[in-house]
Write a protein that holds these residues in place. Structure first.
Motif, PDB file in Angstrom:
ATOM      1  N   GLU A 170      -2.084  -7.054   8.991  1.00 58.08           N
ATOM      2  CA  GLU A 170      -3.113  -7.361   7.999  1.00 58.08           C
ATOM      3  C   GLU A 170      -3.818  -6.085   7.556  1.00 58.08           C
ATOM      4  OE1 GLU A 170      -5.177  -9.355   5.270  1.00 58.08           O
ATOM      5  OE2 GLU A 170      -3.534 -10.152   6.496  1.00 58.08           O
ATOM      6  N   GLN A 171      -3.956  -5.145   8.456  1.00 58.63           N
ATOM      7  CA  GLN A 171      -4.623  -3.885   8.111  1.00 58.63           C
ATOM      8  C   GLN A 171      -3.807  -3.110   7.067  1.00 58.63           C
ATOM      9  OE1 GLN A 171      -5.333  -1.270  11.421  1.00 58.63           O
ATOM     10  NE2 GLN A 171      -6.242   0.341  10.164  1.00 58.63           N
ATOM     11  N   ILE A 172      -2.501  -2.994   7.297  1.00 57.19           N
ATOM     12  CA  ILE A 172      -1.645  -2.285   6.339  1.00 57.19           C
ATOM     13  C   ILE A 172      -1.617  -3.024   5.013  1.00 57.19           C
ATOM     14  CG2 ILE A 172       0.733  -1.634   5.824  1.00 57.19           C
ATOM     15  CD1 ILE A 172       1.114  -0.948   8.736  1.00 57.19           C
ATOM     16  N   ARG A 173      -1.533  -4.366   5.085  1.00 56.54           N
ATOM     17  CA  ARG A 173      -1.524  -5.165   3.864  1.00 56.54           C
ATOM     18  C   ARG A 173      -2.792  -4.908   3.055  1.00 56.54           C
ATOM     19  NH1 ARG A 173      -3.207  -9.961   1.698  1.00 56.54           N
ATOM     20  NH2 ARG A 173      -1.660 -11.101   0.448  1.00 56.54           N
ATOM     21  N   HIS A 174      -3.928  -4.919   3.725  1.00 55.18           N
ATOM     22  CA  HIS A 174      -5.212  -4.704   3.056  1.00 55.18           C
ATOM     23  C   HIS A 174      -5.267  -3.314   2.417  1.00 55.18           C
ATOM     24  CE1 HIS A 174      -9.519  -5.087   2.315  1.00 55.18           C
ATOM     25  NE2 HIS A 174      -9.669  -3.872   2.829  1.00 55.18           N
ATOM     26  N   THR A 175      -4.784  -2.310   3.156  1.00 53.22           N
ATOM     27  CA  THR A 175      -4.802  -0.935   2.655  1.00 53.22           C
ATOM     28  C   THR A 175      -3.911  -0.774   1.434  1.00 53.22           C
ATOM     29  OG1 THR A 175      -5.241  -0.057   4.869  1.00 53.22           O
ATOM     30  CG2 THR A 175      -4.332   1.469   3.241  1.00 53.22           C
ATOM     31  N   VAL A 176      -2.693  -1.291   1.535  1.00 57.11           N
ATOM     32  CA  VAL A 176      -1.729  -1.132   0.447  1.00 57.11           C
ATOM     33  C   VAL A 176      -2.192  -1.870  -0.809  1.00 57.11           C
ATOM     34  CG1 VAL A 176       0.611  -1.671  -0.328  1.00 57.11           C
ATOM     35  CG2 VAL A 176       0.244  -0.730   1.954  1.00 57.11           C
ATOM     36  N   LEU A 177      -2.596  -3.118  -0.655  1.00 57.21           N
ATOM     37  CA  LEU A 177      -3.029  -3.882  -1.823  1.00 57.21           C
ATOM     38  C   LEU A 177      -4.308  -3.309  -2.430  1.00 57.21           C
ATOM     39  CD1 LEU A 177      -2.227  -7.568  -0.806  1.00 57.21           C
ATOM     40  CD2 LEU A 177      -0.950  -6.049  -2.328  1.00 57.21           C
ATOM     41  N   GLY A 178      -5.142  -2.707  -1.581  1.00 58.39           N
ATOM     42  CA  GLY A 178      -6.329  -2.047  -2.097  1.00 58.39           C
ATOM     43  C   GLY A 178      -5.956  -0.879  -3.000  1.00 58.39           C
TER      44      GLY A 178
ATOM     45  N   GLU B 185       5.138   4.230   0.736  1.00 60.15           N
ATOM     46  CA  GLU B 185       4.451   5.224   1.562  1.00 60.15           C
ATOM     47  C   GLU B 185       4.069   4.650   2.926  1.00 60.15           C
ATOM     48  OE1 GLU B 185       1.143   7.140  -0.272  1.00 60.15           O
ATOM     49  OE2 GLU B 185       2.239   7.547  -2.123  1.00 60.15           O
ATOM     50  N   LYS B 186       3.750   3.375   2.967  1.00 60.50           N
ATOM     51  CA  LYS B 186       3.324   2.740   4.214  1.00 60.50           C
ATOM     52  C   LYS B 186       4.436   1.948   4.901  1.00 60.50           C
ATOM     53  CE  LYS B 186      -1.135   3.718   4.608  1.00 60.50           C
ATOM     54  NZ  LYS B 186      -1.706   4.348   5.839  1.00 60.50           N
ATOM     55  N   VAL B 187       5.353   1.416   4.096  1.00 61.48           N
ATOM     56  CA  VAL B 187       6.310   0.450   4.650  1.00 61.48           C
ATOM     57  C   VAL B 187       7.763   0.920   4.574  1.00 61.48           C
ATOM     58  CG1 VAL B 187       6.947  -2.003   4.629  1.00 61.48           C
ATOM     59  CG2 VAL B 187       4.684  -1.317   3.857  1.00 61.48           C
ATOM     60  N   GLU B 188       8.059   1.933   3.778  1.00 60.06           N
ATOM     61  CA  GLU B 188       9.425   2.432   3.605  1.00 60.06           C
ATOM     62  C   GLU B 188      10.363   1.317   3.126  1.00 60.06           C
ATOM     63  OE1 GLU B 188      10.773   4.485   7.084  1.00 60.06           O
ATOM     64  OE2 GLU B 188       9.198   6.002   6.977  1.00 60.06           O
ATOM     65  N   ILE B 189      10.202   0.960   1.874  1.00 60.17           N
ATOM     66  CA  ILE B 189      10.952  -0.166   1.296  1.00 60.17           C
ATOM     67  C   ILE B 189      12.081   0.279   0.381  1.00 60.17           C
ATOM     68  CG2 ILE B 189       9.009  -1.766   1.379  1.00 60.17           C
ATOM     69  CD1 ILE B 189       8.864  -1.032  -1.791  1.00 60.17           C
ATOM     70  N   ALA B 190      12.460   1.564   0.423  1.00 62.84           N
ATOM     71  CA  ALA B 190      13.446   2.092  -0.515  1.00 62.84           C
ATOM     72  C   ALA B 190      14.727   1.255  -0.538  1.00 62.84           C
ATOM     73  CB  ALA B 190      13.773   3.543  -0.180  1.00 62.84           C
ATOM     74  N   ASN B 191      15.104   0.709   0.600  1.00 64.03           N
ATOM     75  CA  ASN B 191      16.342  -0.073   0.675  1.00 64.03           C
ATOM     76  C   ASN B 191      16.073  -1.575   0.829  1.00 64.03           C
ATOM     77  OD1 ASN B 191      18.112   2.182   0.514  1.00 64.03           O
ATOM     78  ND2 ASN B 191      17.673   2.646   2.656  1.00 64.03           N
ATOM     79  N   ALA B 192      14.928  -2.010   0.329  1.00 66.62           N
ATOM     80  CA  ALA B 192      14.534  -3.417   0.480  1.00 66.62           C
ATOM     81  C   ALA B 192      15.549  -4.376  -0.138  1.00 66.62           C
ATOM     82  CB  ALA B 192      13.157  -3.646  -0.141  1.00 66.62           C
TER      83      ALA B 192
END
Length: 295
Positions: A26-34, A63-70
């Motif tokens: 939830e912390q990362i989610r809050h940071t990223v969406l912010g 930057e936070k989740v590394e989704i390049a290959n999502a």
């Protein structure tokens, strides 16, 4: 074509979906969406097309989740699925009364495979659309103009959109090479992975690089922003007799450039169904010059 509020909301939902997919805290989610919300409220986006905004948001998430290959797995899934259908599709085209029409019908139908514009890409829906390709209707006047221009042109730049779809682009290009033996065709793909857009690796995996020159555009934007792509690709597009640009993202980033570009896509979101006053999954073939002239 600048983004509107619907596009911005769609881009944000895509970020939320990726965060959910990766089950972040939830912390990362809050940071990223912010950070996403801060970007979406900035003055920077006023003149940005939706695909450019989407690329910025994907970068923030990455930057936070590394989704390049999502989207690596669905890309491979649909590349293989469509490769498995290629022989049957080609046979259907060869038996059709108008090979050009049948091939372009398949090519535009493949634009359904879009994980950027849609939240849910269903194999059943794709199968139904492909089964009904003979009923696909494109603007007859525009189709005739494209046919005539291809017969007179010396160079064509074909700008692809999505993985999976690129197999049907390959089939269309095979037919173009049969019908227009004088035509020099260059295919342009995305420079880096973004959503499920086709890259050079996708083109190579489906055998497209074996039949035509394929060049990456040097950007991770899910479109073709002329001021951001590799200068060599910009020159290629500038000097081509005509271009075919697949998908909504290419339309959004190229519309207004005033070049001889034929856009080919399915309307897959409310913005496009409203703009073209049609229903969802309706195919569109429009030329940039005539859109500008009629604006």
């Amino acid at each position: 074509m600048n983004a509107d509020t619907e596009c911005l909301a769609c881009c944000r939902r895509k970020a939320e979906g990726l965060l959910e997919q990766y089950r972040v805290s939830e912390q990362i989610r809050h940071t990223v969406l912010g950070r996403v919300d801060q970007f979406l409220k900035s003055d920077r986006i006023e003149r940005m097309a939706a695909p450019v905004i989407m690329a910025e948001i994907l970068s923030i998430v990455d930057e936070k989740v590394e989704i390049a290959n999502a989207y690596e797995k669905p890309k491979e899934q649909y590349n293989q699925k469509l490769l498995g259908m290629e022989d049957a599709v080609m046979a259907d085209i060869e038996s059709a009364g108008d090979r050009f029409l049948a091939a372009i019908q398949y090519a535009v139908t493949g634009n359904y495979i879009d994980f950027g514009a849609m939240d849910d890409v269903r194999e059943e829906q794709l199968a139904e659309l492909l089964e009904n390709r003979a009923s696909v209707e494109l603007d007859k006047d525009e189709l005739n103009r494209l046919y005539q221009e291809l017969s007179q042109a010396h160079s064509l730049v074909y700008i692809t959109d999505n993985a999976g779809e690129i197999v049907l682009d390959k089939v269309f290009i095979k037919v173009l090479k049969q019908l227009y033996t004088h035509l020099k065709i260059t295919v342009v793909v995305r420079g880096f992975p973004t959503l499920n857009d086709a890259t050079y690796e996708d083109a190579e995996s489906v055998g497209l690089t074996e039949i035509v020159r394929v060049m990456p555009n040097g950007t991770d934007v899910p479109g073709t922003p002329l001021d951001e792509i590799d200068p060599k690709i910009r020159d290629l597009i500038d000097n081509a007799d005509l271009c075919i640009a697949k998908g909504q993202g290419n339309f959004e980033t190229l519309h207004g450039c005033g070049m001889n570009i034929f856009y080919l896509f399915l309307c897959k979101c409310d913005l496009f169904t409203k703009k073209f006053q049609t229903e969802r999954f309706t195919p569109v073939l429009k030329n940039e010059l005539r859109i500008v002239q009629s604006a």
